[in-house]
Design a protein around this motif. Structure first.
Motif, mmCIF file in Angstrom:
data_model
loop_
_atom_site.group_PDB
_atom_site.id
_atom_site.type_symbol
_atom_site.label_atom_id
_atom_site.label_comp_id
_atom_site.label_asym_id
_atom_site.label_seq_id
_atom_site.Cartn_x
_atom_site.Cartn_y
_atom_site.Cartn_z
ATOM 1 N N LEU A 4 0.830 -1.204 0.000
ATOM 2 C CA LEU A 4 0.000 0.000 0.000
ATOM 3 C C LEU A 4 0.864 1.254 0.000
ATOM 4 C CD1 LEU A 4 -2.836 -1.008 2.504
ATOM 5 C CD2 LEU A 4 -2.932 -0.953 0.009
ATOM 6 N N ARG A 5 1.954 1.234 0.779
ATOM 7 C CA ARG A 5 2.834 2.398 0.810
ATOM 8 C C ARG A 5 3.494 2.637 -0.543
ATOM 9 N NH1 ARG A 5 8.674 2.323 3.411
ATOM 10 N NH2 ARG A 5 8.947 1.381 1.354
ATOM 11 N N ASP A 6 3.963 1.556 -1.168
ATOM 12 C CA ASP A 6 4.694 1.689 -2.426
ATOM 13 C C ASP A 6 3.784 2.003 -3.610
ATOM 14 O OD1 ASP A 6 6.949 1.163 -0.997
ATOM 15 O OD2 ASP A 6 7.258 -0.865 -1.788
ATOM 16 N N ASN A 7 2.496 1.669 -3.502
ATOM 17 C CA ASN A 7 1.574 1.860 -4.625
ATOM 18 C C ASN A 7 0.380 2.743 -4.263
ATOM 19 O OD1 ASN A 7 2.763 -0.288 -6.606
ATOM 20 N ND2 ASN A 7 2.573 -1.355 -4.659
ATOM 21 N N GLY A 8 0.506 3.489 -3.186
ATOM 22 C CA GLY A 8 -0.618 4.275 -2.690
ATOM 23 C C GLY A 8 -1.149 5.289 -3.687
ATOM 24 N N LEU A 9 -0.258 5.937 -4.442
ATOM 25 C CA LEU A 9 -0.706 6.960 -5.380
ATOM 26 C C LEU A 9 -1.602 6.360 -6.456
ATOM 27 C CD1 LEU A 9 -0.616 9.875 -6.355
ATOM 28 C CD2 LEU A 9 1.501 9.342 -7.584
ATOM 29 N N THR A 10 -1.166 5.252 -7.046
ATOM 30 C CA THR A 10 -1.973 4.592 -8.076
ATOM 31 C C THR A 10 -3.282 4.074 -7.503
ATOM 32 O OG1 THR A 10 -0.011 3.930 -9.321
ATOM 33 C CG2 THR A 10 -2.031 2.705 -9.754
ATOM 34 N N ILE A 11 -3.223 3.471 -6.320
ATOM 35 C CA ILE A 11 -4.430 2.912 -5.710
ATOM 36 C C ILE A 11 -5.471 3.998 -5.454
ATOM 37 C CG2 ILE A 11 -5.345 1.830 -3.607
ATOM 38 C CD1 ILE A 11 -2.668 0.249 -3.492
ATOM 39 N N VAL A 12 -5.051 5.113 -4.871
ATOM 40 C CA VAL A 12 -5.998 6.190 -4.566
ATOM 41 C C VAL A 12 -6.551 6.801 -5.846
ATOM 42 C CG1 VAL A 12 -6.218 8.495 -3.560
ATOM 43 C CG2 VAL A 12 -5.048 6.691 -2.294
ATOM 44 N N LEU A 13 -5.690 7.024 -6.847
ATOM 45 C CA LEU A 13 -6.174 7.586 -8.109
ATOM 46 C C LEU A 13 -7.183 6.666 -8.780
ATOM 47 C CD1 LEU A 13 -2.885 9.099 -9.570
ATOM 48 C CD2 LEU A 13 -4.906 10.371 -8.817
ATOM 49 N N MET A 14 -6.939 5.353 -8.759
ATOM 50 C CA MET A 14 -7.873 4.420 -9.377
ATOM 51 C C MET A 14 -9.182 4.330 -8.594
ATOM 52 S SD MET A 14 -6.525 3.633 -12.167
ATOM 53 C CE MET A 14 -7.776 2.449 -12.693
ATOM 54 N N LEU A 15 -9.114 4.469 -7.269
ATOM 55 C CA LEU A 15 -10.350 4.511 -6.477
ATOM 56 C C LEU A 15 -11.152 5.774 -6.813
ATOM 57 C CD1 LEU A 15 -9.069 3.270 -2.995
ATOM 58 C CD2 LEU A 15 -10.637 2.064 -4.547
ATOM 59 N N LEU A 16 -10.456 6.897 -6.964
ATOM 60 C CA LEU A 16 -11.141 8.135 -7.351
ATOM 61 C C LEU A 16 -11.744 8.004 -8.746
ATOM 62 C CD1 LEU A 16 -8.568 10.755 -6.004
ATOM 63 C CD2 LEU A 16 -10.872 10.322 -5.109
ATOM 64 N N PHE A 17 -10.991 7.369 -9.647
ATOM 65 C CA PHE A 17 -11.510 7.120 -10.994
ATOM 66 C C PHE A 17 -12.749 6.244 -10.942
ATOM 67 C CE2 PHE A 17 -11.617 3.803 -14.323
ATOM 68 C CZ PHE A 17 -12.055 4.590 -15.387
ATOM 69 N N GLY A 18 -12.676 5.146 -10.184
ATOM 70 C CA GLY A 18 -13.817 4.236 -10.082
ATOM 71 C C GLY A 18 -15.054 4.922 -9.537
ATOM 72 N N GLY A 19 -14.871 5.729 -8.489
ATOM 73 C CA GLY A 19 -16.009 6.450 -7.930
ATOM 74 C C GLY A 19 -16.585 7.461 -8.900
#
Length: 218
Positions: A4-19
């Motif tokens: 999560l720490r190493d990929n947090g930026l991508t994860i959060v952006l994709m969650l924002l995209f999904g929403g």
């Protein structure tokens, strides 16, 4: 967790995209139902709306402009400069990617660099090429789905629909595209200029908070 720490930026952006795309999908469906109710037409189910030209056209109309912005930005920043901007290379710095033959032998360098000059030439432009291909693909889907929407509207009003190829010259298609393109280029130019004078602490898109305005690059 390290992942999560190493990929947090991508994860959060994709969650924002999904929403966001879910919101567009549901809101667009309600708009379609209201329009159908007002005109006495058939209302689409949510599943049917998902593959409708109205929804696909609106989605790819926006993706098209985003990929155009990013591909243009990646390519233009390779050889154009803005002194003082965090978004620009320093025009006085030596080329970063010279002597790729030598750099390819360093530990950790991508293996493709050692496959020969043709592969190296493709790889050293691969980011711009990939973004350009995504732009072209998104534009084609936007164009063809918008043509379907226009044809449906023409038939509903007793008109003669244009062919998909003929719709390529229709002002409506280019109005939809240019209204997004201009905003993407403006926002990128604003970011380039504002990063000269303004800061965002710890962001790689910003210079250090104490960096002088004249410093160019991160």
């Amino acid at each position: 967790m390290r992942v999560l720490r190493d990929n947090g930026l991508t994860i959060v952006l994709m969650l924002l995209f999904g929403g966001s795309i879910t919101g567009q999908w549901i809101a667009g469906w309600h708009v379609q139902m209201e329009d159908a109710r007002r005109h006495g037409e058939t209302m689409l189910s949510l599943a049917t709306y998902t593959t409708s030209p109205e929804f696909l056209s609106s989605v790819f109309e926006n993706w098209e402009s985003e990929f155009l912005q990013m591909s243009a930005y990646v390519v233009l920043t390779a050889f154009l400069f803005q002194r003082g901007s965090a978004e620009s290379k320093d025009p006085d710095s030596p080329p970063r990617d010279k002597d790729l033959d030598l750099q390819a032998s360093k530990p950790g360098s991508p293996h493709i660099l050692r496959w020969g000059p043709i592969w190296r030439a493709l790889y050293d432009r691969s980011l711009g090429l990939a973004l350009g291909i995504l732009f072209i693909a998104s534009f084609i889907i936007h164009w063809t789905q918008s043509a379907r929407v226009a044809a449906q509207e023409a038939l509903a009003h007793g008109g003669t629909p244009l062919s998909t190829l003929a719709y390529l010259g229709d002002p409506q298609l280019w109005f939809e595209s240019f209204q997004n393109w201009q905003s993407e280029f403006l926002s990128t130019a604003v970011l380039v200029v504002l990063s000269i004078f303004l800061r965002q602490r710890e962001s790689p898109e910003s210079k250090g908070v104490a960096a002088p305005h004249g410093q160019t690059g991160e």
